[in-house]
Design a protein around this motif. Structure first.
Motif, PDB file in Angstrom:
ATOM      1  N   HIS A 100      67.337  -4.487 -54.616  1.00 19.37           N
ATOM      2  CA  HIS A 100      67.317  -5.886 -55.037  1.00 19.37           C
ATOM      3  C   HIS A 100      66.028  -6.561 -54.568  1.00 19.37           C
ATOM      4  N   GLY A 101      65.618  -6.288 -53.331  1.00 20.90           N
ATOM      5  CA  GLY A 101      64.370  -6.843 -52.809  1.00 20.90           C
ATOM      6  C   GLY A 101      63.160  -6.356 -53.584  1.00 20.90           C
ATOM      7  N   ALA A 102      63.145  -5.082 -53.948  1.00 23.36           N
ATOM      8  CA  ALA A 102      62.036  -4.536 -54.739  1.00 23.36           C
ATOM      9  C   ALA A 102      62.007  -5.169 -56.121  1.00 23.36           C
ATOM     10  N   HIS A 103      63.174  -5.411 -56.706  1.00 16.38           N
ATOM     11  CA  HIS A 103      63.249  -6.045 -58.016  1.00 16.38           C
ATOM     12  C   HIS A 103      62.720  -7.482 -57.953  1.00 16.38           C
ATOM     13  N   ILE A 104      63.088  -8.215 -56.913  1.00 12.13           N
ATOM     14  CA  ILE A 104      62.603  -9.586 -56.743  1.00 12.13           C
ATOM     15  C   ILE A 104      61.085  -9.590 -56.559  1.00 12.13           C
ATOM     16  N   ALA A 105      60.562  -8.652 -55.761  1.00 10.65           N
ATOM     17  CA  ALA A 105      59.113  -8.564 -55.553  1.00 10.65           C
ATOM     18  C   ALA A 105      58.391  -8.275 -56.869  1.00 10.65           C
ATOM     19  N   LYS A 106      58.976  -7.398 -57.697  1.00 10.33           N
ATOM     20  CA  LYS A 106      58.371  -7.087 -58.993  1.00 10.33           C
ATOM     21  C   LYS A 106      58.365  -8.320 -59.894  1.00 10.33           C
ATOM     22  N   LEU A 108      58.359 -11.452 -58.957  1.00 11.21           N
ATOM     23  CA  LEU A 108      57.356 -12.387 -58.441  1.00 11.21           C
ATOM     24  C   LEU A 108      55.948 -11.950 -58.822  1.00 11.21           C
ATOM     25  N   LYS A 109      55.711 -10.648 -58.768  1.00 13.24           N
ATOM     26  CA  LYS A 109      54.394 -10.139 -59.143  1.00 13.24           C
ATOM     27  C   LYS A 109      54.131 -10.380 -60.627  1.00 13.24           C
ATOM     28  N   ASP A 110      55.180 -10.208 -61.452  1.00 12.61           N
ATOM     29  CA  ASP A 110      55.036 -10.397 -62.891  1.00 12.61           C
ATOM     30  C   ASP A 110      54.702 -11.843 -63.261  1.00 12.61           C
TER      31      ASP A 110
END
Length: 124
Positions: A100-106, A108-110
């Motif tokens: 979930h944290g990796a998905h949120i980081a992605k 935000l990056k997008d």
């Protein structure tokens, strides 16, 4: 009742189980597994071990299944390594927080937000 003893046992179990997974369990279904936390019941009879798996959902399910099948072996090894009157029963549970944290980081990056400074990145 104080939560001091269950918390100490949870930390000990986390260290020992992570070493067991890393060194002794040779099941090819067990992928790159990370122990995220261990919850021990107040009466010290049950322990829930939360794991996160790097890879696809199928690899995660296979790793979780293999770990739950090896729970008896893990429990017996804990009994040999840690001095306890009664070794808690162990159940492995999937913890999606890292994914979930990796998905949120992605996400935000997008949208162009830097996860370090919180400022918008320059697109030069």
């Amino acid at each position: 009742m104080s939560k001091h003893r269950p918390n100490r046992l949870a930390e000990t179990l986390k260290e020992e189980i992570s070493q067991l997974i890393r060194v002794e369990l040779k099941d090819p279904r067990i992928g790159f597994v990370t122990l995220t936390s261990v919850d021990v019941a107040d009466d010290l009879s049950h322990a829930k071990v939360y794991i996160s798996v790097l890879g696809t959902e199928d690899e995660g399910n296979a790793s979780l299944d293999a770990l739950n099948r090896a729970a008896g072996y893990v429990r017996s090894e804990i009994g040999k390594r840690v001095r306890l009157r009664h070794v808690p029963s162990i159940v492995f549970k999937y913890d999606p927080s890292i994914q979930h944290g990796a998905h949120i980081a992605k996400l935000l990056k997008d949208v162009g937000v830097s996860d370090e400074t919180g400022k918008e990145e320059s697109h030069e």
